[in-house]
Write a protein that holds these residues in place. Structure first.
Motif, PDB file in Angstrom:
ATOM      1  N   ALA A 103     -45.535 -39.723  14.145  1.00 55.38           N
ATOM      2  CA  ALA A 103     -45.244 -40.434  12.895  1.00 55.38           C
ATOM      3  C   ALA A 103     -45.029 -39.456  11.748  1.00 55.38           C
ATOM      4  O   ALA A 103     -44.181 -39.682  10.876  1.00 55.38           O
ATOM      5  CB  ALA A 103     -46.382 -41.391  12.573  1.00 55.38           C
ATOM      6  N   ALA A 104     -45.773 -38.370  11.746  1.00 55.11           N
ATOM      7  CA  ALA A 104     -45.635 -37.380  10.672  1.00 55.11           C
ATOM      8  C   ALA A 104     -44.293 -36.655  10.748  1.00 55.11           C
ATOM      9  O   ALA A 104     -43.655 -36.380   9.721  1.00 55.11           O
ATOM     10  CB  ALA A 104     -46.783 -36.375  10.741  1.00 55.11           C
ATOM     11  N   MET A 105     -43.827 -36.347  11.964  1.00 48.38           N
ATOM     12  CA  MET A 105     -42.630 -35.517  12.129  1.00 48.38           C
ATOM     13  C   MET A 105     -41.320 -36.289  12.146  1.00 48.38           C
ATOM     14  O   MET A 105     -40.257 -35.719  11.878  1.00 48.38           O
ATOM     15  CB  MET A 105     -42.748 -34.694  13.421  1.00 48.38           C
ATOM     16  N   ALA A 106     -41.351 -37.572  12.462  1.00 46.46           N
ATOM     17  CA  ALA A 106     -40.121 -38.342  12.609  1.00 46.46           C
ATOM     18  C   ALA A 106     -39.224 -38.297  11.370  1.00 46.46           C
ATOM     19  O   ALA A 106     -38.002 -38.104  11.499  1.00 46.46           O
ATOM     20  CB  ALA A 106     -40.443 -39.786  12.995  1.00 46.46           C
ATOM     21  N   PRO A 107     -39.752 -38.472  10.162  1.00 43.98           N
ATOM     22  CA  PRO A 107     -38.874 -38.414   8.984  1.00 43.98           C
ATOM     23  C   PRO A 107     -38.172 -37.066   8.825  1.00 43.98           C
ATOM     24  O   PRO A 107     -37.009 -37.015   8.402  1.00 43.98           O
ATOM     25  CB  PRO A 107     -39.823 -38.692   7.810  1.00 43.98           C
ATOM     26  N   ALA A 108     -38.837 -35.976   9.166  1.00 40.58           N
ATOM     27  CA  ALA A 108     -38.208 -34.657   9.084  1.00 40.58           C
ATOM     28  C   ALA A 108     -37.071 -34.535  10.089  1.00 40.58           C
ATOM     29  O   ALA A 108     -36.012 -33.965   9.792  1.00 40.58           O
ATOM     30  CB  ALA A 108     -39.244 -33.565   9.326  1.00 40.58           C
ATOM     31  N   ALA A 109     -37.269 -35.068  11.295  1.00 40.26           N
ATOM     32  CA  ALA A 109     -36.223 -35.027  12.316  1.00 40.26           C
ATOM     33  C   ALA A 109     -34.993 -35.790  11.856  1.00 40.26           C
ATOM     34  O   ALA A 109     -33.858 -35.304  11.967  1.00 40.26           O
ATOM     35  CB  ALA A 109     -36.753 -35.612  13.626  1.00 40.26           C
ATOM     36  N   VAL A 110     -35.196 -36.976  11.330  1.00 42.75           N
ATOM     37  CA  VAL A 110     -34.084 -37.798  10.861  1.00 42.75           C
ATOM     38  C   VAL A 110     -33.368 -37.121   9.699  1.00 42.75           C
ATOM     39  O   VAL A 110     -32.129 -37.107   9.628  1.00 42.75           O
ATOM     40  CB  VAL A 110     -34.580 -39.202  10.468  1.00 42.75           C
ATOM     41  N   ASP A 111     -34.121 -36.533   8.785  1.00 40.03           N
ATOM     42  CA  ASP A 111     -33.524 -35.856   7.640  1.00 40.03           C
ATOM     43  C   ASP A 111     -32.615 -34.707   8.077  1.00 40.03           C
ATOM     44  O   ASP A 111     -31.494 -34.555   7.578  1.00 40.03           O
ATOM     45  CB  ASP A 111     -34.627 -35.329   6.721  1.00 40.03           C
ATOM     46  N   THR A 112     -33.091 -33.896   9.039  1.00 38.93           N
ATOM     47  CA  THR A 112     -32.290 -32.764   9.518  1.00 38.93           C
ATOM     48  C   THR A 112     -31.059 -33.231  10.285  1.00 38.93           C
ATOM     49  O   THR A 112     -29.970 -32.653  10.140  1.00 38.93           O
ATOM     50  CB  THR A 112     -33.150 -31.839  10.393  1.00 38.93           C
ATOM     51  N   ILE A 113     -31.211 -34.246  11.109  1.00 37.19           N
ATOM     52  CA  ILE A 113     -30.071 -34.767  11.861  1.00 37.19           C
ATOM     53  C   ILE A 113     -28.996 -35.294  10.909  1.00 37.19           C
ATOM     54  O   ILE A 113     -27.802 -35.007  11.064  1.00 37.19           O
ATOM     55  CB  ILE A 113     -30.525 -35.862  12.843  1.00 37.19           C
ATOM     56  N   GLN A 114     -29.400 -36.043   9.904  1.00 38.68           N
ATOM     57  CA  GLN A 114     -28.429 -36.549   8.939  1.00 38.68           C
ATOM     58  C   GLN A 114     -27.754 -35.402   8.191  1.00 38.68           C
ATOM     59  O   GLN A 114     -26.536 -35.435   7.952  1.00 38.68           O
ATOM     60  CB  GLN A 114     -29.115 -37.496   7.961  1.00 38.68           C
ATOM     61  N   ALA A 115     -28.526 -34.372   7.840  1.00 38.29           N
ATOM     62  CA  ALA A 115     -27.964 -33.217   7.140  1.00 38.29           C
ATOM     63  C   ALA A 115     -26.955 -32.488   8.012  1.00 38.29           C
ATOM     64  O   ALA A 115     -25.916 -32.019   7.524  1.00 38.29           O
ATOM     65  CB  ALA A 115     -29.087 -32.267   6.722  1.00 38.29           C
ATOM     66  N   HIS A 116     -27.252 -32.377   9.301  1.00 38.03           N
ATOM     67  CA  HIS A 116     -26.345 -31.687  10.223  1.00 38.03           C
ATOM     68  C   HIS A 116     -24.967 -32.362  10.249  1.00 38.03           C
ATOM     69  O   HIS A 116     -23.931 -31.679  10.125  1.00 38.03           O
ATOM     70  CB  HIS A 116     -26.953 -31.694  11.628  1.00 38.03           C
ATOM     71  N   PHE A 117     -24.947 -33.662  10.366  1.00 35.54           N
ATOM     72  CA  PHE A 117     -23.663 -34.362  10.456  1.00 35.54           C
ATOM     73  C   PHE A 117     -22.961 -34.435   9.102  1.00 35.54           C
ATOM     74  O   PHE A 117     -21.727 -34.422   9.035  1.00 35.54           O
ATOM     75  CB  PHE A 117     -23.873 -35.753  11.055  1.00 35.54           C
TER      76      PHE A 117
END
Length: 338
Positions: A202-216
């Protein structure tokens, strides 16, 4: 070359010339066992402590990766590594043995892709010809440091994850046969106020989504560009949260297959690992073992690996601090010879 705000394009396409994965006995009983190079039958590795056993894991992976590359350690210009131990001692002590010029990094469980991205950047820029990237973790050493010692027998909640006992290493070079690193996105630190060290997903999921969105956003491509997007170790809880966040942000993740390394390495039915796997070794051994073998077999052409990390320490947790998290993404594609 910088692309967008936080991404690099590697126009020279550094090659992952070789990899090596070393795991413990529990990982050797999981569904990906055939994709690992060395499986130890004893989690102590005949050492006097869990920490010394973890040190052996990364030393073995590093030496085997260099050997698989057809190189000697004297030919490798830099070793980039890190782990979860205080002062990243597993990697630093391995560097003492390897005697390769060393760059120590700490991204918690995101270290596998952090080190790979930096290695690729050095090679792409002409700052090195051969760079070793690696990381490791050990279930008992991590539990002892961040939660409760294994010997204590503490009951874990369903949100808890099982730290992978394993190490993964890769040699990145200017030439050779193998998959290539085409881009990387360096993540921001995201803190949603979660303080529970038994709920890393739960703590890491928002960071993963943020980076994925930034990548695209930076690369101006769609998720369908990749055959697979895989996060590092969100496991079941974090994976479900990430999927909900993608939907909330109208991000079209359904254009491709989305999975998580923390849900791939163990068998939920027989190994009883609560939410799934975590640890620096999780995304390292799944990527350098299982996923790159799928690329070499032609089953996958392009993948985006997004390793996630919780940047807490025993001291910060004891002082009631929330858990800041980060994720780093690396794009890997089949090379010309694959």
């Amino acid at each position: 070359m910088l692309k967008g705000h936080q991404s690099w394009i590697f126009e020279n396409k550094p090659v992952i010339r070789s990899t090596a994965t070393v795991v413990g006995p529990f990982e050797g009983r999981g569904p990906l066992a055939n994709d690992f190079d060395i499986i130890h039958g004893d989690s102590m590795l005949q050492e006097e402590s869990w920490e010394k056993a973890e040190n052996v894991l990364i030393e073995e992976a590093a030496k085997l990766a260099i050997e698989n590359a057809g190189l000697t350690k004297e030919q490798v210009q830099f070793y980039i590594g890190g782990d979860l131990m205080n002062q990243i001692i597993s990697s630093s002590f391995a560097a003492r043995t390897l005697t390769i010029p060393y760059i120590g990094v700490f991204g918690a469980c995101s270290t596998s892709m952090e080190s790979l991205a930096l290695a690729a950047n050095l090679v792409n820029s002409g700052s090195a010809k051969f760079v070793l990237a690696g990381t490791c973790s050990h279930d008992s050493s991590v539990e002892k440091q961040f939660r409760y010692p294994t010997e204590y027998g503490s009951q874990k909640p369903p949100t808890a994850q099982f730290t992978v006992t394993g190490a993964g290493a890769a040699v990145v070079s200017t030439d050779g046969d193998g998959p290539v690193v085409t881009s990387a996105t360096i993540g921001r630190v995201i803190d949603m106020g979660i303080k529970d060290p038994f709920n890393m997903g739960a703590a890491m999921a928002p960071a993963a989504v943020d980076t994925i969105q930034a990548h695209f956003r930076d690369l101006e491509i769609e998720p369908g560009y990749y055959d697979l997007i895989v996060t590092g170790d969100l496991a079941k809880i974090g994976y479900e949260i990430a999927c909900k966040l993608f939907k909330k942000h109208n991000f079209p993740i359904d254009q491709t297959e989305y999975s998580d390394c923390g849900m791939m390495i163990y068998d939920y039915e027989t190994q009883k690992v609560q939410a799934g796997a975590s640890g620096c070794g999780c995304s390292a051994v799944v990527t350098y073992g299982h996923l790159l073998k799928r690329i070499r077999k032609g089953e996958l052409k392009r993948i985006l690996v997004v390793a996630t990390g919780a940047l807490l320490s025993p001291i910060s947790f004891q002082q009631g601090e929330s858990i800041p998290c980060i994720a780093h993404a690396v794009s890997i594609e089949a090379g010309r010879s694959l």
